[in-house]
Design an enzyme around this catalytic site. Sequence first.
Site: not given
Length: 273
Positions: A95, A224, A253
């Site tokens: 991320s 995601d 995610h």
Amino acid sequence: MSTLTLKDGTEIFYKDQGQGPVLMFHHGWPLSSDDWDAQVIFFLQKGYRVVTHDRRGHGRSSQNIYNHTIEQYASDAAELVEFLDLKDVVHIGHSTGGGEVIRYVNKYSNGRAKKAVLISAIPPVMVKSENNPDGVPMEVFDNIREQTMNNRNQFYYDLTFPFYGYNREGANIKDGVQRNWWRQGLMGGIVAHYDGIKAFSETDLTEDLKAVDIPVLVMHGEDDQIVPIANAALKSIKLLKNGKLITYPGFPHGMPTTEHETINKDLLEFIRS
């Protein structure tokens, strides 16, 4: 506990474990190095040296209220790499950590990076603009800011549902996973987390992706809900000189946690290749 005092006085908490080829993991917003536990133990058992750290303002690092930018995060990572004298490192970022990795590799690695991995990562740029018309609207990030400022305790728990795909029909919801995410988030500083929203949403990493020539693996879940794959991995792979893309149907995610067996296997294959 191991800490490094950076040039600006910020204390960075880090874990340096094992012996062997070096892997360095960079966590996402608003978490800590603990988010990599499923990877740390796996790679330690495979004979790797594993380095993780809590980003400034996050986890057990000092709650510095200044300089929460991808540029600073990458510079901080470089100071830690040089302090530990790490070489031929595979840098793995999830991320926001993926943005930190690609900026570090492009600008600060000084030949110390061997490969890079971007997992569910923010590059090239998240926010919608004239140059990124299919990006995420600014209103989404404004809401994250408002919730972080005024409702952080509850918001951090609620966010775990889309983060791990727990809002999908038939999801195997694990309250312990949610509580661990919440625990990590509340360890960090609210100013760091608030300012970090701008960092992860508005930083344009297009030129970094174009410039990097070491092998880069891009891994992204097709479901995601936090960093949509179409605006991230599918664009990043087109910009990389030496990239490989793996997409995962139905994965969320937070797939390094919920799908760690699959993710670890593919990571190991890329690292060994």
